[in-house]
Write an enzyme that holds these catalytic residues in place. Structure first.
Site, short mmCIF file in Angstrom:
data_model
loop_
_atom_site.label_atom_id
_atom_site.label_comp_id
_atom_site.label_asym_id
_atom_site.label_seq_id
_atom_site.Cartn_x
_atom_site.Cartn_y
_atom_site.Cartn_z
N PRO A 5 0.71 -1.21 0.20
CA PRO A 5 -0.10 -0.05 -0.08
C PRO A 5 0.76 1.19 -0.07
CG PRO A 5 -0.76 -1.35 1.55
CD PRO A 5 0.45 -2.07 1.02
N GLU A 6 0.51 2.24 -0.90
CA GLU A 6 0.92 3.49 -0.65
C GLU A 6 0.41 4.58 -0.14
OE1 GLU A 6 2.34 4.53 -4.52
OE2 GLU A 6 2.69 2.36 -5.35
N HIS A 22 -5.23 -15.38 10.42
CA HIS A 22 -4.33 -14.36 10.26
C HIS A 22 -4.50 -13.06 10.95
CE1 HIS A 22 -1.72 -16.94 7.88
NE2 HIS A 22 -2.85 -16.87 6.98
N ARG A 47 0.78 -12.44 5.11
CA ARG A 47 2.26 -12.44 4.81
C ARG A 47 3.32 -12.07 5.94
NH1 ARG A 47 2.96 -10.78 -1.40
NH2 ARG A 47 4.96 -11.69 -1.03
#
Length: 283
Positions: free
Chosen positions: A2-3, A100, A119
């Site tokens: 994500p930016e 998760h 991840r």
């Protein structure tokens, strides 16, 4: 990863559920993500009030009334979603816990904020609020592209004498914070500047035009809820929609959208990352 627009979209989505509210209980379900969680993190968060929910570059910063700031980085696949908000801005039912769900904030107002990261490239840290700007991750950052410190003269000065491609210069977090591959590609397209051009060889006048263009690209992306390419979701679980407005990113071999150009979008690799541009109208 994500930016800035994606992180800002998440921050805005979290604000009504967290800002000004007490963390009634924090569940920390594993000892680490990208690095170990700080000692007694669940205990230090439980009972704390979130006084302000801010953002610096790609980091969410929650200032607490305990004098500490919770730093959150979403990593590559991290998501923060809200459920049960009594204000009616989110889905009321709390979902079943998932594998998760690594950190869960149970807010006193009835909201639940869940950090899910398959991840595990995300991160959290607790740091003194008074010296937060000196944290190793924050002290090296350049100005915010939507802030007053990011202006034409700053970019002109930063590019002067640089022998690196302009694409690499704009990805340098010490020059401008929060820009990533997607939005640099889009900004350079709107500016008509090739990502191959050496930053120091671009005229000051052309460099100066990048500042309002970068601001506009980021604002457009935030208005669209960011870009959802793989894992990104907004705080309410919805996808972002800016990917439907990409001019060049991911559009290899498709026609250039500049009226009358007639060129084709090309993909090249720079520093291990894909750059998308139109060789016909980006010089």
């Amino acid at each position: 990863m994500p930016e800035l627009p994606e992180v800002e979209t998440v921050r805005r989505g979290l604000t009504p559920a967290m800002e000004g509210e007490v963390i009634e209980r924090a569940d920390v379900n594993r000892p680490d993500l990208r690095w170990p969680f700080p000692e007694r993190m669940a205990e230090r968060l439980t009972g704390a009030r979130v006084q302000r929910l801010g953002r610096r570059s790609k980091y969410i910063l929650a200032d607490l009334d305990t004098g500490e700031t919770l730093l959150i980085h979403l990593g590559m696949s991290g998501r923060m979603t809200v459920s049960g908000d009594p204000l009616g801005q989110f889905v009321h039912d709390h979902p079943m816990p998932e594998k998760h769900d690594h950190v869960v904030f149970h807010m006193a107002n009835g909201a639940r904020v869940t950090f899910n990261d398959p991840r595990r490239f995300g991160a959290m840290d607790l740091l003194p609020t008074a010296t937060a700007a000196e944290h190793k991750l924050l002290s090296v950052l350049g100005p915010e592209p939507l802030g007053n410190d990011f202006h034409e003269q700053h970019l002109v000065d930063s590019f002067r004498g640089k022998n690196t491609p302009v694409k690499s210069a704009l990805l340098d977090q010490g020059i401008v914070a929060g820009l990533g591959n997607i939005y640099v590609c889009e900004a350079l397209f709107r500016a008509g500047i090739s990502p191959r051009r050496k930053a120091g060889k671009i005229s000051a006048a052309r460099v100066a035009t990048l500042v309002p263009i970068i601001r506009q690209v980021l604002s457009d992306a935030i208005d669209a809820g960011g870009s959802s390419l793989k894992d990104f979701r907004q705080a309410d679980g919805e996808l972002g929609y800016f990917q439907h407005s990409f001019d060049v990113y991911g559009r290899e071999d498709e026609p250039c959208r500049t009226p009358g150009c007639g060129g084709t979008v090309t993909r090249i690799t720079q520093s291990g990352r894909s750059s998308f541009y139109c060789p016909q109208c980006q010089r």
